[in-house]
Design a protein around this motif. Structure first.
Motif, PDB file in Angstrom:
ATOM      1  N   HIS A 132      26.243  48.096  42.075  1.00  0.00           N
ATOM      2  CA  HIS A 132      26.422  46.924  42.951  1.00  0.00           C
ATOM      3  C   HIS A 132      27.907  47.221  43.836  1.00  0.00           C
ATOM      4  N   GLU A 135      31.174  45.643  43.142  1.00  0.00           N
ATOM      5  CA  GLU A 135      31.635  46.084  41.832  1.00  0.00           C
ATOM      6  C   GLU A 135      32.373  47.522  41.964  1.00  0.00           C
ATOM      7  N   ARG A 209      26.995  43.176  46.963  1.00  0.00           N
ATOM      8  CA  ARG A 209      26.313  43.688  45.674  1.00  0.00           C
ATOM      9  C   ARG A 209      25.020  44.639  45.972  1.00  0.00           C
ATOM     10  N   GLU A 249      30.880  45.950  37.096  1.00  0.00           N
ATOM     11  CA  GLU A 249      31.710  44.975  36.932  1.00  0.00           C
ATOM     12  C   GLU A 249      31.217  43.365  36.814  1.00  0.00           C
ATOM     13  N   GLU A 325      30.532  47.461  31.719  1.00  0.00           N
ATOM     14  CA  GLU A 325      31.189  46.277  32.648  1.00  0.00           C
ATOM     15  C   GLU A 325      32.548  46.134  32.622  1.00  0.00           C
TER      16      GLU A 325
HETATM   17 ZN    ZN Z   1      26.656  45.031  38.216  1.00  0.00          ZN
END
Ligand code: ZN
Length: 834
Positions: A132, A135, A209, A249, A325
């Motif tokens: 993404h 992130e 993203r 993230e 994450e």
């Molecule tokens: Zn993600």
């Protein structure tokens, strides 16, 4: 007051401490670094974390490292839609590099042989970052991880490189990373401002993203429809990594998450030991994060159910997928529940987890290698019990759709065969050249099960993503399990698409059936060139061949091309769209003759797609991709911001994807429909169309009251009523133009919402209707399933001179739901007849 000032002063002090970006902030202290290896700063011109790395600079640095270090080789595996390279670094000791192909072959052999000696085998780890794009701490940490692995001189690192082959993918989504870096960097202030209201933290639509066509690429590991995934899945199968990490993230107020996720939400085809090893690997992350004082959690969120995600895909391929994450700073620094969250801090956590992964790989090397060996050994045992059995799939009227499913099998290293000859199974006819057969007794038998199974019972009722993805249903193909391999012909070694042809030159007319996947592409090319074409509203036969509803007629007379030029043009169209066009010499048929009023003239579609604020970018992107990549059709993306300033009369069709634009655009849009336009709305846009009185739709209300549900259970209670994504059966009226090109009386629809539309009183206005027991595959609660039965996913009503078409479900899901793409095309090409 005084306290506030003191706190402010303290937080500014703290802020300075945490915005430190030189290498000493990130790197471990127990090693020296080889001076001949360039630091990130020396190549990209800024410290890691000072600015968001742009993809071009990331590439520049990775290439510099590969040039300087004998531990790294680099390859470009293709390009993104925007032409960015898809790099892969192979990082290991120089000794392993000199012997790499041998190591790879032994590694693959260990998944195919019945015994293995893992004592000296290197373990293979695939490290992937920031799938993404917004992130970004992952890809920014990749700069540090690659530097550390190239330059660190400690015995720890040299031992690691002796025992590990690292496949290092610094940016899983180059286009998205670039888009986000542009945003964060252009909005950065000299005096870093942590105020979440600052523009820096309010990224504009559609955000970074997704990839170029706004796809969430972390859903494409199984369907492999996007170029980034194709490159990556090829590397995956080439090496079969033991561990694959996926650095993401999450919300700014969270901490750090590493897997395992919620244990009850693991896919049942994943071996138990996979989750135990995941947990043991987690101990390494915990230890490393404890050391730098970072908070983290495990097991309370995220899951390992849908195999199309990066952290789950390896689990059905003998590996272990790990999701990370990190709480996101979004820009450079932001206030959070855990104090000021800086970009460098997020990068350091990702870097730390990248190193603890490698630490775990080294520490658990033999266990994990043996696990993979056993995974395939057990799979072989399962497969041998199904020796002689196979799955057949295909559509005797649609070679292209059949081809595209086979293409996924090829990308996933699943063997399949041509048919020996035509045969019938479970009442379905499979035709040689239009069907393939997959023997169950083969290496990736578990992956086959994961792709083809229908599942309707589940341990948990909550899902992070979809609960079903049964591929032959997604493709709308006939299929049958448990057929005999005696039907298999030659094994397909290199797949190719059927070449389309025109049967011969005609001086009268040409006919083209509408079943093939690319027939809309062909028809669009024909109409775009100014040729006249018509659609047949009824079935007929001529020259001993039956033609179904929706057959396209191209007369030879009175066209803008001579008969000779028309023939040549149609040959090109047939070739480009992989379809067959028949020449006919007479207008007389059994059924409607070619001059009948039941052949209706068609107009070239001029289509606009509403995008921008208020619209769900995924749904819009899927439609853009469908037009641009599959059908070569021009599509104007109309931004909601400029809609009221645009002359809408240029378009005869406008698509409103899921969402609700600002009410101020309703007036212009409605006027345009009343003047003759066709507006096609999807999913939540139907509520907007309903409340702005474009169309009157009657939705069923489902009321559910909690009984004996405690406060603690309330989230799960509500979550269980979510339809996260499942597959349902509908009965169709094939004589209705929205269903032209479908050869069966039933279709499979993907659905991930709880909109239940009551049918119209007139039965002929309900051409698609959910069956009485519609669930084919996936999770839905009983009350929702009861509500869904016998409702309709489609409605169409006149408004003035124009028409409003409503779909409650997404017919274009994630670029792999080939089976229902034609519903949208029918609503566009046959809009006058709906
Ligand atoms: Zn993600």
């Amino acid at each position: 007051m005084r306290l506030t000032i003191l706190l402010l002063a303290l937080s500014i002090l703290n802020l300075n401490a945490q915005t430190q970006t030189d290498l000493s902030y990130y790197l471990p202290q127990n090693t020296t670094y080889n001076k001949s290896i360039p630091t990130p700063q020396s190549v990209i011109g800024h410290d890691v974390g000072e600015w968001h790395i742009t993809h071009d600079k990331l590439v520049q640095y990775m290439q510099a490292l590969a040039t300087a270090s004998n531990r790294i080789t680099i390859e470009n595996r293709g390009t993104t839609y925007e032409g960015r390279p898809l790099l892969l670094l192979t990082i290991t000791s120089p000794k392993n590099h000199s012997n790499l192909e041998q190591i790879r072959q032994s590694h693959i052999a260990s998944t195919e042989n019945n015994s293995v000696n893992t004592s000296d085998m290197p373990i293979v780890v695939y490290q992937g970052f920031s799938i993404h794009g917004n992130e970004p701490s992952g890809s920014n940490a990749a700069l540090l991880a690659a530097y550390h692995l190239a330059a660190a001189e400690s015995k720890d690192v040299t031992d690691l490189l002796d025992q590990t082959v690292i496949l290092f993918d610094p940016s899983l989504n180059p286009d998205g990373l670039q888009r986000f870096a542009y945003w964060a960097n252009t909005n950065k202030s000299e005096n870093l401002n942590p105020d979440p209201n600052d523009r820096e933290y309010q990224e504009v639509w559609p955000g970074g993203r997704t990839n170029h066509y706004w796809f969430d690429m972390n859903r494409d590991w199984l369907p492999v429809q996007l170029p980034e995934s194709r490159a990556r899945i090829a590397s995956f199968h080439k090496w079969l990594p033991n561990i694959l990490t996926d650095h993401h993230e999450m919300g700014t107020n969270a901490s750090f998450f590493f897997q395992p996720g919620i244990p009850s939400r693991t896919h049942p085809l994943t071996p138990k030991l996979n989750q135990e090893l995941t947990k043991n690997i987690g101990n390494y992350h915990a230890k490393a994060l404890d050391k730098i004082g970072s908070l983290y959690y495990t097991e309370e969120s995220f899951d390992d159910f849908y195999y199309g995600k990066g952290s789950t895909f390896p689990d059905i391929n003998g590996g272990i997928g790990i999701l990370f994450e990190q709480a996101s700073s979004r820009g450079h620094i932001q206030e959070s529940d855990n104090g000021i969250l800086t970009f460098p801090f997020t990068i350091r956590n990702q870097f730390t987890a990248a190193l603890s992964t490698l630490e775990a790989a080294k520490g658990m090397r033999e266990d994990i290698l043996n696990y993979q060996h056993d995974f395939y050994k057990n799979a072989r045992n399962e497969a041998s019990k199904e020796n002689g059995k196979a799955i057949v799939f295909g559509d005797e009227k649609d070679a292209a759709k059949t081809y595209h499913l086979a293409e996924i099998l090829e990308r996933q290293h699943i063997d399949f065969h041509e048919l020996k000859s035509d045969f019938t199974s479970n009442g379905k006819r499979f035709k040689k050249g239009y069907a393939f057969i997959i023997p169950k007794n083969q290496k990736n038998t578990r992956l086959i099960n994961a792709m083809f199974e229908k599942r309707t019972t589940f341990q948990d009722s909550l899902f992070y993503d979809v609960s079903a993805w049964t591929f032959p249903l997604a493709f709308g193909l006939d299929y049958s399990e448990g057929v005999s391999t005696s039907n298999a012909g030659t094994k397909v070694e290199s797949l190719s698409m059927k070449t389309g042809t025109v049967s011969s030159k005609s001086n009268y007319a040409y006919l083209m059936e509408w079943h093939e996947y690319y027939s809309p592409k062909a028809l669009n090319a024909i109409l775009e060139s100014g040729l006249r074409a018509k659609v047949g509203m009824k079935q007929f036969s001529t020259n001993g061949k039956s033609y179904d509803y929706g057959t396209i007629l191209i007369p030879v007379q009175n066209q803008n091309k001579s008969p000779e030029d028309l023939y040549r043009f149609l040959q090109d169209v047939a070739k480009d769209s992989h379809i067959n066009i028949d020449a006919v010499a007479t207008g007389l048929t059994q059924g409607i003759d070619l001059g009948s009023n039941q052949f209706r003239s068609l107009e070239q579609p001029k289509v606009a797609l509403i995008v921008g604020d208020g619209i769900r970018s995924y749904d819009a992107g899927e439609i853009w991709h469908l037009f641009d990549q599959r059908y070569d059709m021009r599509l104007t993306k109309l931004d909601t911001r400029s809609l009221s300033r645009v002359d809408l009369s240029r378009y005869n069709t406008i698509i409103l994807p899921s969402g609700s634009p600002n009410a101020s655009v309703a007036k212009d849009l409605k006027q345009w429909v009343q003047n003759g336009g066709t507006l096609i709305g999807y999913r939540s846009a139907l509520n907007w169309l309903n409340s702005n009185k474009f169309i009157k739709l009657d939705f069923k209300k489902m009321e559910l009251t909690a009984k004996n549900i405690s406060f603690e259970q309330r989230g799960d209670f509500r979550g269980a009523q979510v339809v996260g994504g499942a597959i349902f059966e509908a009965d169709i009226d094939r004589s209705h133009p929205v269903n032209f090109g479908y050869k069966n009386e039933k279709i499979a629809l993907f659905r991930n919402n709880t909109m239940y539309m009551n049918p119209d009183k007139q039965s002929y206005n309900n051409p698609i209707r959910y069956s009485k027991n519609p669930l084919l595959s996936g999770y839905i609660s009983k009350p929702n399933l009861d509500s869904l039965a016998l409702t309709v996913p489609y409605a169409s009503k006149r408004l003035g001179q124009g028409r409003v078409v409503a779909f409650t479900d997404n017919t274009n899901f994630r670029a792999f739901w080939y089976g229902t793409n034609k519903l949208l095309m029918n609503a566009i090409f046959f809009r006058e007849e709906l």
